[in-house]
Scaffold this active site. Structure first.
Site, PDB file in Angstrom:
ATOM      1  N   GLN A   1       8.620  -0.713   7.662  1.00  0.00           N
ATOM      2  CA  GLN A   1       8.115  -1.862   7.647  1.00  0.00           C
ATOM      3  C   GLN A   1       9.101  -3.163   7.972  1.00  0.00           C
ATOM      4  O   GLN A   1       8.848  -4.072   8.872  1.00  0.00           O
ATOM      5  CB  GLN A   1       7.460  -2.425   6.198  1.00  0.00           C
ATOM      6  CG  GLN A   1       6.716  -3.472   6.028  1.00  0.00           C
ATOM      7  CD  GLN A   1       5.594  -3.619   6.887  1.00  0.00           C
ATOM      8  OE1 GLN A   1       4.645  -2.978   6.862  1.00  0.00           O
ATOM      9  NE2 GLN A   1       5.566  -4.737   7.796  1.00  0.00           N
TER      10      GLN A   1
ATOM     11  N   CYS B   1       3.385  -7.591   4.513  1.00  0.00           N
ATOM     12  CA  CYS B   1       3.294  -6.421   5.126  1.00  0.00           C
ATOM     13  C   CYS B   1       1.816  -5.844   5.140  1.00  0.00           C
ATOM     14  O   CYS B   1       1.603  -4.872   6.093  1.00  0.00           O
ATOM     15  CB  CYS B   1       4.223  -5.463   4.481  1.00  0.00           C
ATOM     16  SG  CYS B   1       3.567  -5.143   2.682  1.00  0.00           S
TER      17      CYS B   1
ATOM     18  N   ARG C   1       4.409  -2.689  13.964  1.00  0.00           N
ATOM     19  CA  ARG C   1       4.636  -1.104  13.477  1.00  0.00           C
ATOM     20  C   ARG C   1       4.685  -0.188  14.753  1.00  0.00           C
ATOM     21  O   ARG C   1       5.472   0.663  14.517  1.00  0.00           O
ATOM     22  CB  ARG C   1       3.691  -1.002  12.409  1.00  0.00           C
ATOM     23  CG  ARG C   1       3.694  -1.729  10.979  1.00  0.00           C
ATOM     24  CD  ARG C   1       5.162  -1.364  10.267  1.00  0.00           C
ATOM     25  NE  ARG C   1       5.013  -0.295   9.893  1.00  0.00           N
ATOM     26  CZ  ARG C   1       4.405   0.519   8.684  1.00  0.00           C
ATOM     27  NH1 ARG C   1       3.688  -0.214   8.049  1.00  0.00           N
ATOM     28  NH2 ARG C   1       4.339   1.764   8.609  1.00  0.00           N
TER      29      ARG C   1
ATOM     30  N   HIS D   1      10.889   0.792   1.965  1.00  0.00           N
ATOM     31  CA  HIS D   1       9.815   0.875   3.139  1.00  0.00           C
ATOM     32  C   HIS D   1      10.522   0.489   4.378  1.00  0.00           C
ATOM     33  O   HIS D   1      10.279  -0.575   5.142  1.00  0.00           O
ATOM     34  CB  HIS D   1       8.570  -0.228   3.075  1.00  0.00           C
ATOM     35  CG  HIS D   1       7.328   0.201   3.694  1.00  0.00           C
ATOM     36  ND1 HIS D   1       7.214   1.211   4.441  1.00  0.00           N
ATOM     37  CD2 HIS D   1       6.149  -0.305   3.460  1.00  0.00           C
ATOM     38  CE1 HIS D   1       6.306   1.310   5.148  1.00  0.00           C
ATOM     39  NE2 HIS D   1       5.253   0.239   4.669  1.00  0.00           N
TER      40      HIS D   1
ATOM     41  N   ARG E   1       5.052   9.758   3.310  1.00  0.00           N
ATOM     42  CA  ARG E   1       4.797   8.814   2.306  1.00  0.00           C
ATOM     43  C   ARG E   1       4.664   9.196   0.757  1.00  0.00           C
ATOM     44  O   ARG E   1       3.506  10.091   0.794  1.00  0.00           O
ATOM     45  CB  ARG E   1       3.642   7.720   2.583  1.00  0.00           C
ATOM     46  CG  ARG E   1       2.938   6.866   1.562  1.00  0.00           C
ATOM     47  CD  ARG E   1       1.982   5.869   2.244  1.00  0.00           C
ATOM     48  NE  ARG E   1       2.791   4.927   2.988  1.00  0.00           N
ATOM     49  CZ  ARG E   1       2.010   3.824   3.510  1.00  0.00           C
ATOM     50  NH1 ARG E   1       0.833   3.395   2.976  1.00  0.00           N
ATOM     51  NH2 ARG E   1       2.653   2.997   4.014  1.00  0.00           N
TER      52      ARG E   1
ATOM     53  N   ASP F   1       4.194  -9.829  -1.017  1.00  0.00           N
ATOM     54  CA  ASP F   1       3.654  -8.449  -0.952  1.00  0.00           C
ATOM     55  C   ASP F   1       2.773  -8.451  -2.306  1.00  0.00           C
ATOM     56  O   ASP F   1       3.035  -9.289  -2.816  1.00  0.00           O
ATOM     57  CB  ASP F   1       4.491  -7.309  -0.658  1.00  0.00           C
ATOM     58  CG  ASP F   1       4.162  -6.092  -0.587  1.00  0.00           C
ATOM     59  OD1 ASP F   1       2.601  -5.996  -0.394  1.00  0.00           O
ATOM     60  OD2 ASP F   1       4.848  -5.245  -0.877  1.00  0.00           O
TER      61      ASP F   1
HETATM   62  N1   CP Z   1       2.245  -1.992   5.568  1.00  0.00           N
HETATM   63  C1   CP Z   1       1.964  -0.740   5.361  1.00  0.00           C
HETATM   64  O1   CP Z   1       2.640   0.103   5.215  1.00  0.00           O
HETATM   65  O2   CP Z   1       0.601  -0.559   5.441  1.00  0.00           O
HETATM   66  P1   CP Z   1      -0.321   0.667   5.152  1.00  0.00           P
HETATM   67  O3   CP Z   1      -0.038   1.058   3.556  1.00  0.00           O
HETATM   68  O4   CP Z   1      -1.774   0.384   5.440  1.00  0.00           O
HETATM   69  O5   CP Z   1       0.220   1.784   6.042  1.00  0.00           O
HETATM   70  N1  NVA Z   2       4.386  -2.524  -2.017  1.00  0.00           N
HETATM   71  C1  NVA Z   2       3.268  -1.887  -1.384  1.00  0.00           C
HETATM   72  C2  NVA Z   2       3.381  -1.942  -0.038  1.00  0.00           C
HETATM   73  C3  NVA Z   2       2.289  -1.189   0.724  1.00  0.00           C
HETATM   74  C4  NVA Z   2       2.447  -1.145   2.333  1.00  0.00           C
HETATM   75  C5  NVA Z   2       2.839  -0.826  -2.082  1.00  0.00           C
HETATM   76  O1  NVA Z   2       3.924   0.017  -2.376  1.00  0.00           O
HETATM   77  O2  NVA Z   2       1.958  -0.553  -2.240  1.00  0.00           O
END
Ligand code: CP
Ligand code: NVA
Length: 306
Positions: free
Chosen positions: A134, A262, A290, A131, A104, A222
């Site tokens: 997701q 999400c 997930r 993502h 990430r 989101d």
């Molecule tokens: N939806 C998602 O990726 O959640 P987290 O940021 O908690 O991993």
């Molecule tokens: N768009 C959000 C998604 C989190 C899972 C972010 O990048 O923070």
């Protein structure tokens, strides 16, 4: 040749359907109490996080455990990716210890660089651009609830962010009609929109949430401020006024429309608490999926076959 999972566009529709079928199979098995710990016995996944996480971290870690393997959490302070050591060297080192890497990251180029140098599969666990894990779990959820994907209309309300970009890619792959209602300053990535359209996808960019939500099968939203954009939070809160998913907006969609997010959610901003808890909401099914979707991905990428 090792495979990576950086973007849904890297995988064919057939391969993605195979993942969905496998995910559904693994989910049914797990619910029936069938042991799955032979599938990735002895395998290790390194999980690099430059940003916080609940779902991604827990679902990958639990998924690896259920499949008989092991996951290693490497937080922002542990390896200081690109600061203490180059991305290239991190990829080359980890490839000598582990069977796969999930990362990430902030810049999407970081996960691409990891994949370029790693000799083991690399999974994008969210970048500023995409993502894909997701979106994979989301199409699994929509497919479970609607029993089809092709021809459905998904209305995304709010920021044209990483989640929106991956949903555009998913829509292109599965024949979903994608609409987004967003301010003109926060449209989804133009290259991704162009690529999706070149694949024959219907991608509509609108301003009015009501117009987008009209007769939709899925309403998705989101956060307005993604991780890394915290300094813009106040400006964004003003910009996105009127882009809240609430019960009145949901009433524009089909009566059996799915309401999706999400998570994490900022209740009262992009979605009201009532909308998130309404009978249309499937947000916790998405979160659960997930786990199942990523288990399928791990089985496919790290070795065994179900
Ligand atoms: N939806 C998602 O990726 O959640 P987290 O940021 O908690 O991993
Ligand atoms: N768009 C959000 C998604 C989190 C899972 C972010 O990048 O923070």
């Amino acid at each position: 040749m090792k495979r990576d999972f950086l973007s849904l566009l890297d995988w064919s529709t057939e391969e993605l359907w195979e993942l969905l079928e496998l995910a559904a199979h693994l989910k049914r098995e797990a619910r029936a109490g069938v042991r799955q710990d032979h599938l990735l016995r002895g395998k290790t996944l390194a999980m690099i996080f430059q940003k916080p996480s609940l779902r991604t971290r827990v679902s990958f870690e639990v998924g690896m455990r259920q499949l008989g393997g092991h996951a290693l959490y490497l937080g922002p302070e542990d390896i200081k990716l690109g600061q203490r050591e180059t991305v290239e060297d991190v990829a080359l080192n980890l490839s000598r210890y582990v069977d796969g890497i999930m990362a990430r990251v902030f810049g999407h180029e970081v996960v691409e660089e990891l994949a370029r140098f790693a000799t083991v599969p690399v999974i994008n666990g969210l970048s500023d651009l995409l993502h894909p894990c997701q979106a994979l779990a989301d199409v699994l959820t929509i497919w479970e609830k609607k029993r089809r994907l092709e021809g459905l209309t998904l209305a995304f309300i709010g920021d044209g962010n990483n989640v929106a970009n991956s949903l555009i890619e998913a829509s292109a792959k599965f024949g979903i009609r994608f609409r987004i209602a967003c301010p003109e300053t926060h449209e989804p990535n133009a290259r991704i929109v162009a690529e999706a359209r070149a694949l024959g996808a219907e991608v509509e960019i609108l301003r009015d949430p009501k117009e987008a939500a009209k007769d939709a099968d899925v309403i998705y939203t989101d956060v307005w401020t993604s991780m890394g954009q915290e300094a813009e939070a106040e400006v964004r809160r003003r910009k996105f006024q009127g882009y809240t998913v609430d019960l009145s907006l949901i009433s524009q969609a089909k009566p059996d429309a799915l309401v999706m997010h999400c998570l994490p959610a900022h209740y009262g901003e992009e979605i009201t608490y009532e909308a998130a808890r309404s009978k249309n909401s499937v947000i916790f099914d998405q979160a659960e999926n997930r786990l199942h979707a990523q288990k399928a991905l791990l089985v496919r990428l790290l070795g065994g076959r179900a």
